[in-house]
Enzyme design. Structure first.
Site, PDB file in Angstrom:
ATOM      1  N   THR A  76       0.838  -1.209   0.000  1.00 38.25           N
ATOM      2  CA  THR A  76       0.000   0.000   0.000  1.00 38.25           C
ATOM      3  C   THR A  76       0.863   1.245   0.000  1.00 38.25           C
ATOM      4  O   THR A  76       0.652   2.169  -0.799  1.00 38.25           O
ATOM      5  CB  THR A  76      -0.930  -0.002   1.246  1.00 38.25           C
ATOM      6  OG1 THR A  76      -1.727  -1.182   1.214  1.00 38.25           O
ATOM      7  CG2 THR A  76      -1.811   1.226   1.279  1.00 38.25           C
ATOM      8  N   ASN A 155      -5.319  -9.496  -8.219  1.00 34.57           N
ATOM      9  CA  ASN A 155      -5.536 -10.220  -6.968  1.00 34.57           C
ATOM     10  C   ASN A 155      -6.892 -10.910  -6.890  1.00 34.57           C
ATOM     11  O   ASN A 155      -7.118 -11.715  -6.004  1.00 34.57           O
ATOM     12  CB  ASN A 155      -5.368  -9.272  -5.772  1.00 34.57           C
ATOM     13  CG  ASN A 155      -6.105  -7.965  -5.954  1.00 34.57           C
ATOM     14  OD1 ASN A 155      -5.767  -7.181  -6.859  1.00 34.57           O
ATOM     15  ND2 ASN A 155      -7.091  -7.720  -5.151  1.00 34.57           N
ATOM     16  N   GLN A 183       1.123  -9.183  -6.378  1.00 29.14           N
ATOM     17  CA  GLN A 183       0.677 -10.565  -6.587  1.00 29.14           C
ATOM     18  C   GLN A 183       1.490 -11.289  -7.664  1.00 29.14           C
ATOM     19  O   GLN A 183       1.633 -12.509  -7.619  1.00 29.14           O
ATOM     20  CB  GLN A 183      -0.804 -10.604  -6.991  1.00 29.14           C
ATOM     21  CG  GLN A 183      -1.770 -10.089  -5.937  1.00 29.14           C
ATOM     22  CD  GLN A 183      -2.061 -11.081  -4.816  1.00 29.14           C
ATOM     23  OE1 GLN A 183      -1.776 -12.271  -4.919  1.00 29.14           O
ATOM     24  NE2 GLN A 183      -2.619 -10.581  -3.732  1.00 29.14           N
ATOM     25  N   SER A 203       5.405  -6.430  -1.866  1.00 28.90           N
ATOM     26  CA  SER A 203       4.999  -6.568  -0.467  1.00 28.90           C
ATOM     27  C   SER A 203       5.522  -7.887   0.095  1.00 28.90           C
ATOM     28  O   SER A 203       5.441  -8.921  -0.559  1.00 28.90           O
ATOM     29  CB  SER A 203       3.474  -6.535  -0.370  1.00 28.90           C
ATOM     30  OG  SER A 203       3.079  -6.834   0.955  1.00 28.90           O
ATOM     31  N   GLY A 204       6.037  -7.842   1.324  1.00 32.10           N
ATOM     32  CA  GLY A 204       6.611  -9.034   1.950  1.00 32.10           C
ATOM     33  C   GLY A 204       5.594 -10.129   2.238  1.00 32.10           C
ATOM     34  O   GLY A 204       5.831 -11.306   1.965  1.00 32.10           O
ATOM     35  N   HIS A 205       4.426  -9.737   2.770  1.00 25.22           N
ATOM     36  CA  HIS A 205       3.515 -10.770   3.297  1.00 25.22           C
ATOM     37  C   HIS A 205       2.718 -11.497   2.219  1.00 25.22           C
ATOM     38  O   HIS A 205       1.990 -12.435   2.525  1.00 25.22           O
ATOM     39  CB  HIS A 205       2.595 -10.185   4.372  1.00 25.22           C
ATOM     40  CG  HIS A 205       1.470  -9.336   3.875  1.00 25.22           C
ATOM     41  ND1 HIS A 205       0.207  -9.826   3.697  1.00 25.22           N
ATOM     42  CD2 HIS A 205       1.420  -8.031   3.520  1.00 25.22           C
ATOM     43  CE1 HIS A 205      -0.586  -8.846   3.272  1.00 25.22           C
ATOM     44  NE2 HIS A 205       0.130  -7.748   3.147  1.00 25.22           N
ATOM     45  N   THR A 244      13.051   5.027  11.013  1.00 28.36           N
ATOM     46  CA  THR A 244      14.043   3.998  11.303  1.00 28.36           C
ATOM     47  C   THR A 244      13.681   2.705  10.576  1.00 28.36           C
ATOM     48  O   THR A 244      12.528   2.290  10.597  1.00 28.36           O
ATOM     49  CB  THR A 244      14.107   3.754  12.829  1.00 28.36           C
ATOM     50  OG1 THR A 244      14.465   4.986  13.450  1.00 28.36           O
ATOM     51  CG2 THR A 244      15.135   2.689  13.174  1.00 28.36           C
ATOM     52  N   CYS A 330     -11.011  -7.656  -0.006  1.00 28.06           N
ATOM     53  CA  CYS A 330     -10.920  -6.309   0.549  1.00 28.06           C
ATOM     54  C   CYS A 330     -12.278  -5.665   0.707  1.00 28.06           C
ATOM     55  O   CYS A 330     -12.419  -4.678   1.398  1.00 28.06           O
ATOM     56  CB  CYS A 330     -10.054  -5.432  -0.326  1.00 28.06           C
ATOM     57  SG  CYS A 330      -8.384  -6.034  -0.364  1.00 28.06           S
TER      58      CYS A 330
END
Ligand SMILES: *Cc1c(COP(=O)(O)O)cnc(C)c1O
Length: 384
Positions: A76, A155, A183, A203-205, A244, A330
């Site tokens: 996002t 997606n 995706q 995106s990582g997840h 950070t 979503c």
């Protein structure tokens, strides 16, 4: 996952963390706990080294330079940084953006925000398999266009756009090309140079990595892209993303990117097989069922299934052993039909009769067998 009783088939919403990713992350909480921006001591250097290694892995996985990677909190934020960042930096050159009707909300809602800021946005339609029309794209680009943003892998219905052909058009017209590859990554090979992509979101997840981490690729040479930041502060990530760095997240994300490329071929082959098994079982006992999206070469894990006559919420209620979603995760509490299913031409009734299964790297043959049986049993005991 023994505490769960359901079979997880919602891998478009998120994926479990690969044990190899977890194994890479755990020591990083100790060995790289320093602030990667602390240049005056060993703790900072160690953290910076972990970040460098991960940045190289991410870059390598899409054929980019490590300098072109900006770590973000996820897909996002990467989408927001690409669209808002380009608009605010280049609005002096033009206010027009071209995108599609089937983007993820992270792009669509950002476009709506840009419209409120004065942008004009063209939303391209798609055909019944979810593909954009390339000549329509070319015609939509005007001398006011500064950016084209096209979803790489859909997606909901799994369409993979021909990004190389899109890149040919945008580079010929000298407009920037952004793609949301959240995706598509790990499912189809990505090379940002060959595809002439200027900005790309990850995106990582969604790739068996941790949540809360992702990246925006933003080309730094030929052409060099300027971006207006979303966050201001310590000037991390070359001033493009202050804050950070999430070092363990970055370490896990780097590992997940590396594995996504290494395992792509074997993962895809397995997923294509499992998907075919699942579908042939269901269509045998309910021939009226169909799948949405491309017949061939879509996301191999995507199953958008329409069971005419049924209602997605009833299916979710009735098929308790499987974790899956209505046509679109979503907007599952939104009473309107999915805009993606409408865009590919489904009637409201058929869109409401659509459910989405997302297979994954951890999905087993046995799980797919049980899942298809569960769907069939429900259909048999609730005939329409
Ligand atoms: C999940 C998803 C996103 C959002 O990514 P987050 O990391 O959850 O913010 C964006 N685009 C697509 C296509 C997605 O599937």
């Amino acid at each position: 996952m023994s505490e769960f009783t359901q079979i997880y088939l919602d891998n478009h919403a998120t994926t479990p963390v690969d044990p190899r990713v977890l194994e890479a992350m755990i020591p990083s909480f100790k060995t790289c706990f320093g602030n990667a921006a602390s240049a005056t001591h060993e703790y900072g250097w160690a953290a910076a080294k972990c970040v460098d290694t991960a940045r190289k892995k991410v870059a390598e996985s899409i054929g980019s330079d490590p300098k072109d990677i900006v770590f973000t909190s996820g897909g996002t934020e990467a989408d927001n940084l690409a669209l808002i960042g380009i608009y605010e930096a280049y609005k002096g050159n033009g206010n027009h953006i071209v995108t599609t009707k089937v983007e993820h909300k992270a792009v669509l809602e950002t476009c709506h925000e840009l419209e409120r800021r004065g942008a004009e946005v063209t939303y391209l339609g798609v055909d019944k398999e979810g593909y954009i029309d390339l000549s329509e794209l070319e015609k939509a680009i005007t001398d006011k266009t500064i950016l084209v943003s096209i979803l790489f892998g859909n997606n909901e219905v799994g369409t993979i756009q021909n990004m190389k052909a899109v890149g040919e058009i945008t580079s010929k017209k000298s407009v920037f090309l952004h793609t949301d590859a959240v995706q598509a990554f790990g499912k189809t090979p990505i090379d940002v140079d060959a595809m002439k992509v200027d900005l790309l979101s990850l995106s990582g997840h969604k790739i068996y990595g941790p949540k809360g981490i992702g990246a925006l690729y933003a080309r730094q040479r030929s052409p060099r892209i300027k971006l207006h930041p979303l966050l201001f502060g310590g000037g991390q990530e070359r001033g493009l993303r202050s804050g950070t760095l999430n070092v363990p997240g970055i370490v896990g994300f780097g590992k997940a990117c590396e594995l996504a490329v290494e395992d792509m071929k074997s993962d895809n082959e397995r997923l294509i097989d499992l998907k075919a098994q699942f579908l042939s079982r269901i269509q045998e006992s309910f021939p009226k069922a169909w799948i949405n999206g491309p017949k061939k070469n879509g996301l191999p894990n995507n199953i958008s299934l329409t069971l005419p006559g049924y209602k997605a919420p009833d299916l979710i209620q009735g098929i308790k052993k499987i974790a899956f979603s209505t046509g679109s995760a979503c907007s599952s509490d939104n009473p309107k039909p999915s805009y993606v299913l409408s865009a590919i031409g489904l009637s409201d009734e058929d869109a409401f009769a659509t459910i989405r299964f997302g297979l994954g790297r951890m999905t087993t043959q046995e799980e797919v067998e049980i899942a298809s049986q569960e769907v069939i049993e429900y259909i048999k005991s609730n005939p329409k």
